[in-house]
Design a protein around this motif. Structure first.
Motif, PDB file in Angstrom:
ATOM      1  N   GLN A   1     -30.740  -5.978 -55.990  1.00 50.04           N
ATOM      2  CA  GLN A   1     -31.868  -6.521 -56.738  1.00 50.04           C
ATOM      3  C   GLN A   1     -31.507  -7.767 -57.530  1.00 50.04           C
ATOM      4  OE1 GLN A   1     -33.107  -2.226 -58.057  1.00 50.04           O
ATOM      5  NE2 GLN A   1     -34.775  -3.575 -58.618  1.00 50.04           N
ATOM      6  N   THR A   2     -30.238  -7.878 -57.901  1.00 46.75           N
ATOM      7  CA  THR A   2     -29.819  -9.025 -58.711  1.00 46.75           C
ATOM      8  C   THR A   2     -28.732  -9.855 -58.021  1.00 46.75           C
ATOM      9  OG1 THR A   2     -28.253  -7.607 -59.900  1.00 46.75           O
ATOM     10  CG2 THR A   2     -30.437  -7.944 -60.906  1.00 46.75           C
ATOM     11  N   SER A   3     -28.573  -9.671 -56.702  1.00 45.78           N
ATOM     12  CA  SER A   3     -27.572 -10.460 -55.987  1.00 45.78           C
ATOM     13  C   SER A   3     -28.253 -11.494 -55.116  1.00 45.78           C
ATOM     14  CB  SER A   3     -26.681  -9.562 -55.128  1.00 45.78           C
ATOM     15  OG  SER A   3     -27.403  -9.019 -54.045  1.00 45.78           O
ATOM     16  N   TYR A   4     -27.848 -12.724 -55.315  1.00 40.05           N
ATOM     17  CA  TYR A   4     -28.276 -13.813 -54.445  1.00 40.05           C
ATOM     18  C   TYR A   4     -27.023 -14.259 -53.720  1.00 40.05           C
ATOM     19  CZ  TYR A   4     -30.080 -18.316 -52.869  1.00 40.05           C
ATOM     20  OH  TYR A   4     -30.455 -19.389 -52.088  1.00 40.05           O
ATOM     21  N   GLY A   5     -26.772 -13.634 -52.562  1.00 37.57           N
ATOM     22  CA  GLY A   5     -25.476 -13.791 -51.934  1.00 37.57           C
ATOM     23  C   GLY A   5     -24.429 -13.170 -52.833  1.00 37.57           C
ATOM     24  N   PHE A   6     -23.363 -13.896 -53.123  1.00 39.73           N
ATOM     25  CA  PHE A   6     -22.311 -13.390 -53.986  1.00 39.73           C
ATOM     26  C   PHE A   6     -22.590 -13.684 -55.461  1.00 39.73           C
ATOM     27  CE2 PHE A   6     -18.978 -13.796 -50.353  1.00 39.73           C
ATOM     28  CZ  PHE A   6     -19.464 -12.625 -49.781  1.00 39.73           C
ATOM     29  N   ARG A   7     -23.657 -14.401 -55.751  1.00 45.68           N
ATOM     30  CA  ARG A   7     -24.030 -14.689 -57.141  1.00 45.68           C
ATOM     31  C   ARG A   7     -24.850 -13.551 -57.712  1.00 45.68           C
ATOM     32  NH1 ARG A   7     -27.508 -19.867 -56.835  1.00 45.68           N
ATOM     33  NH2 ARG A   7     -28.133 -19.078 -58.891  1.00 45.68           N
TER      34      ARG A   7
ATOM     35  N   SER B   1     -12.264  -7.722 -44.310  1.00 45.67           N
ATOM     36  CA  SER B   1     -11.977  -9.076 -44.758  1.00 45.67           C
ATOM     37  C   SER B   1     -11.967  -9.152 -46.275  1.00 45.67           C
ATOM     38  CB  SER B   1     -13.053 -10.024 -44.215  1.00 45.67           C
ATOM     39  OG  SER B   1     -14.274  -9.783 -44.855  1.00 45.67           O
ATOM     40  N   ASP B   2     -11.407 -10.253 -46.791  1.00 49.01           N
ATOM     41  CA  ASP B   2     -11.406 -10.446 -48.228  1.00 49.01           C
ATOM     42  C   ASP B   2     -12.817 -10.476 -48.776  1.00 49.01           C
ATOM     43  OD1 ASP B   2      -8.581 -12.736 -48.176  1.00 49.01           O
ATOM     44  OD2 ASP B   2      -8.660 -10.546 -48.207  1.00 49.01           O
ATOM     45  N   GLN B   3     -13.762 -11.047 -47.993  1.00 50.52           N
ATOM     46  CA  GLN B   3     -15.133 -11.154 -48.466  1.00 50.52           C
ATOM     47  C   GLN B   3     -15.785  -9.791 -48.658  1.00 50.52           C
ATOM     48  OE1 GLN B   3     -13.920 -13.016 -45.981  1.00 50.52           O
ATOM     49  NE2 GLN B   3     -14.095 -15.107 -46.731  1.00 50.52           N
ATOM     50  N   ARG B   4     -15.289  -8.782 -47.910  1.00 47.10           N
ATOM     51  CA  ARG B   4     -15.917  -7.472 -47.955  1.00 47.10           C
ATOM     52  C   ARG B   4     -15.746  -6.784 -49.301  1.00 47.10           C
ATOM     53  NH1 ARG B   4     -20.139  -5.462 -45.262  1.00 47.10           N
ATOM     54  NH2 ARG B   4     -20.110  -6.204 -43.148  1.00 47.10           N
ATOM     55  N   VAL B   5     -14.795  -7.210 -50.124  1.00 51.51           N
ATOM     56  CA  VAL B   5     -14.635  -6.563 -51.418  1.00 51.51           C
ATOM     57  C   VAL B   5     -15.848  -6.823 -52.296  1.00 51.51           C
ATOM     58  CG1 VAL B   5     -12.132  -6.748 -51.328  1.00 51.51           C
ATOM     59  CG2 VAL B   5     -13.430  -8.515 -52.512  1.00 51.51           C
ATOM     60  N   PHE B   6     -16.649  -7.832 -51.970  1.00 61.57           N
ATOM     61  CA  PHE B   6     -17.841  -8.128 -52.747  1.00 61.57           C
ATOM     62  C   PHE B   6     -19.025  -7.270 -52.296  1.00 61.57           C
ATOM     63  CE2 PHE B   6     -16.401 -11.818 -55.014  1.00 61.57           C
ATOM     64  CZ  PHE B   6     -15.437 -12.376 -54.212  1.00 61.57           C
ATOM     65  N   ALA B   7     -18.874  -6.597 -51.158  1.00 62.39           N
ATOM     66  CA  ALA B   7     -20.038  -6.003 -50.508  1.00 62.39           C
ATOM     67  C   ALA B   7     -20.550  -4.782 -51.242  1.00 62.39           C
ATOM     68  CB  ALA B   7     -19.681  -5.628 -49.072  1.00 62.39           C
TER      69      ALA B   7
ATOM     70  N   SER C   1     -25.414 -12.717 -47.995  1.00 63.86           N
ATOM     71  CA  SER C   1     -26.326 -11.579 -48.139  1.00 63.86           C
ATOM     72  C   SER C   1     -26.005 -10.467 -47.156  1.00 63.86           C
ATOM     73  CB  SER C   1     -27.779 -12.032 -47.971  1.00 63.86           C
ATOM     74  OG  SER C   1     -28.065 -12.399 -46.628  1.00 63.86           O
ATOM     75  N   ILE C   2     -25.493 -10.832 -45.985  1.00 63.31           N
ATOM     76  CA  ILE C   2     -25.090  -9.823 -45.005  1.00 63.31           C
ATOM     77  C   ILE C   2     -23.974  -8.953 -45.578  1.00 63.31           C
ATOM     78  CG2 ILE C   2     -24.019  -9.472 -42.743  1.00 63.31           C
ATOM     79  CD1 ILE C   2     -25.396 -12.129 -41.875  1.00 63.31           C
ATOM     80  N   ARG C   3     -23.022  -9.585 -46.290  1.00 66.47           N
ATOM     81  CA  ARG C   3     -21.887  -8.844 -46.853  1.00 66.47           C
ATOM     82  C   ARG C   3     -22.305  -7.951 -48.016  1.00 66.47           C
ATOM     83  NH1 ARG C   3     -21.042 -12.236 -43.009  1.00 66.47           N
ATOM     84  NH2 ARG C   3     -18.953 -12.248 -42.132  1.00 66.47           N
ATOM     85  N   LYS C   4     -23.422  -8.265 -48.650  1.00 62.31           N
ATOM     86  CA  LYS C   4     -23.911  -7.430 -49.753  1.00 62.31           C
ATOM     87  C   LYS C   4     -24.752  -6.254 -49.263  1.00 62.31           C
ATOM     88  CE  LYS C   4     -23.660  -8.060 -53.625  1.00 62.31           C
ATOM     89  NZ  LYS C   4     -22.694  -7.600 -54.629  1.00 62.31           N
ATOM     90  N   PHE C   5     -25.217  -6.329 -48.022  1.00 63.33           N
ATOM     91  CA  PHE C   5     -26.122  -5.299 -47.514  1.00 63.33           C
ATOM     92  C   PHE C   5     -25.365  -3.991 -47.258  1.00 63.33           C
ATOM     93  CE2 PHE C   5     -28.693  -3.301 -44.107  1.00 63.33           C
ATOM     94  CZ  PHE C   5     -29.886  -3.215 -44.803  1.00 63.33           C
ATOM     95  N   PRO C   6     -25.997  -2.847 -47.529  1.00 59.36           N
ATOM     96  CA  PRO C   6     -25.312  -1.565 -47.307  1.00 59.36           C
ATOM     97  C   PRO C   6     -24.823  -1.398 -45.871  1.00 59.36           C
ATOM     98  CG  PRO C   6     -27.334  -1.230 -48.555  1.00 59.36           C
ATOM     99  CD  PRO C   6     -27.340  -2.659 -48.103  1.00 59.36           C
TER     100      PRO C   6
ATOM    101  N   SER D   1     -26.649 -26.896 -46.041  1.00 57.36           N
ATOM    102  CA  SER D   1     -25.825 -25.716 -45.755  1.00 57.36           C
ATOM    103  C   SER D   1     -26.116 -24.553 -46.686  1.00 57.36           C
ATOM    104  CB  SER D   1     -24.341 -26.076 -45.849  1.00 57.36           C
ATOM    105  OG  SER D   1     -24.010 -26.458 -47.176  1.00 57.36           O
ATOM    106  N   GLU D   2     -26.736 -24.819 -47.843  1.00 56.89           N
ATOM    107  CA  GLU D   2     -26.888 -23.785 -48.870  1.00 56.89           C
ATOM    108  C   GLU D   2     -27.694 -22.570 -48.396  1.00 56.89           C
ATOM    109  OE1 GLU D   2     -28.473 -21.402 -51.998  1.00 56.89           O
ATOM    110  OE2 GLU D   2     -29.702 -22.790 -50.819  1.00 56.89           O
ATOM    111  N   PRO D   3     -28.841 -22.749 -47.714  1.00 58.84           N
ATOM    112  CA  PRO D   3     -29.563 -21.563 -47.247  1.00 58.84           C
ATOM    113  C   PRO D   3     -28.721 -20.706 -46.321  1.00 58.84           C
ATOM    114  CG  PRO D   3     -30.971 -23.495 -47.119  1.00 58.84           C
ATOM    115  CD  PRO D   3     -29.590 -23.986 -47.416  1.00 58.84           C
ATOM    116  N   TYR D   4     -27.933 -21.335 -45.477  1.00 54.23           N
ATOM    117  CA  TYR D   4     -27.104 -20.600 -44.528  1.00 54.23           C
ATOM    118  C   TYR D   4     -25.955 -19.892 -45.240  1.00 54.23           C
ATOM    119  CZ  TYR D   4     -29.784 -23.091 -41.038  1.00 54.23           C
ATOM    120  OH  TYR D   4     -30.823 -23.572 -40.291  1.00 54.23           O
ATOM    121  N   GLN D   5     -25.419 -20.507 -46.273  1.00 51.50           N
ATOM    122  CA  GLN D   5     -24.377 -19.865 -47.066  1.00 51.50           C
ATOM    123  C   GLN D   5     -24.924 -18.599 -47.708  1.00 51.50           C
ATOM    124  OE1 GLN D   5     -21.152 -21.094 -47.265  1.00 51.50           O
ATOM    125  NE2 GLN D   5     -20.606 -19.185 -48.283  1.00 51.50           N
ATOM    126  N   TYR D   6     -26.128 -18.683 -48.275  1.00 47.75           N
ATOM    127  CA  TYR D   6     -26.740 -17.488 -48.868  1.00 47.75           C
ATOM    128  C   TYR D   6     -26.915 -16.392 -47.827  1.00 47.75           C
ATOM    129  CZ  TYR D   6     -30.456 -14.203 -49.623  1.00 47.75           C
ATOM    130  OH  TYR D   6     -31.170 -13.028 -49.640  1.00 47.75           O
TER     131      TYR D   6
END
Length: 258
Positions: A13-19, A2-8, A218-223, A209-214
């Protein structure tokens, strides 16, 4: 993909979701998420997994297969509400004893209250502490479990080294975590549900919705599965492997201290 996976991948240590946040800031932000959702945590997991988390957790406990005799001691990390710990105690015919550790006091309060109500208080204690700095001696536990919590730890490598340290020789490490969907078509369906359905459901159920968005991000950032398995090996574990559940929506990682 998916497009979102390019962020993964990477920068946990410094990622809060995609931030990207300042070094040391992530833990405070994650704590705030779980303070908000503590009383609705099981509902949150039902929303995020369409109820499948219960099946995956039962499979995790079946894999652990705790002995039905006194003396088995386990540590459940990031397990504040007691969901995994209660299952382990039940699977051992209430012979096992364990420590539920969480950095979030609100989550622990929910778990301790449930333990009393359900008769598990004699088998469990609840400790507020950081997975990166476990307040236990070396070689203290027969098993270390963590379910849907490792991706919220800023320094995952450090947490894995701590897991290895506190396990006894012959001890088992088990980690259940949302992962990369490896089944065609399902990956696109899952992404659509994750980024559209889950935050909307979180807003309807919890009013925010914000906690759920994070959590979705976060799943997409996980190895990915293979990358996380390599991290577990680097921490010292042997016989490392993983099993995908529901096409890779979740994966159970396992390792042994030998």
């Amino acid at each position: 993909m998916s497009d979102q996976r390019v962020f993964a991948q990477g920068g946990m240590q410094t990622s809060y979701g995609f931030r990207t946040v300042a070094d040391g800031e992530k833990q405070t932000l994650v704590n705030d998420v779980f303070h908000k959702v503590a009383k609705r945590y099981d509902i949150m997991n039902d929303v995020m997994s369409a109820g499948m988390h219960r099946v995956w957790k039962n499979a995790m406990i079946a894999s652990l297969n705790p002995p039905r005799r006194p003396g088995f001691r386990f540590l459940d990390v990031a397990g504040g509400t007691g969901d995994i710990a209660f299952r382990i105690v039940e699977a051992s015919d209430r012979q096992a004893t364990g420590t539920v550790l969480d950095i979030n006091g609100s989550m622990l309060a929910v778990g301790a209250d449930r333990a009393i109500k359900n008769g598990y208080a004699d088998n469990l204690d609840f400790v507020e502490a950081n997975a990166e700095e476990l307040p236990f001696e070396d070689n203290s536990f027969d098993a270390y479990t963590i379910a849907f919590g490792i991706r919220n730890v800023p320094d995952i490598d450090k947490a894995l080294r701590e897991a290895y340290r506190v396990l006894r020789r012959g001890g088992r490490f088990l980690c259940l975590e949302f992962s990369e969907v490896e089944m065609p078509v399902l990956d696109r369906v899952y992404d659509a549900w994750s980024f559209n359905g889950i935050p909307a459901m979180g807003k309807a159920i919890a009013g925010d919705s914000e906690p759920y968005q994070y959590l979705v991000e976060s799943i997409r950032k996980f190895p990915r599965q293979r990358d996380f398995a390599a991290m577990i090996e680097r921490a010292g574990f042997a016989r490392v492997g993983y099993t995908n559940y529901t096409g890779g929506v979740a994966a159970l990682h396992s390792g042994w201290k030998i």
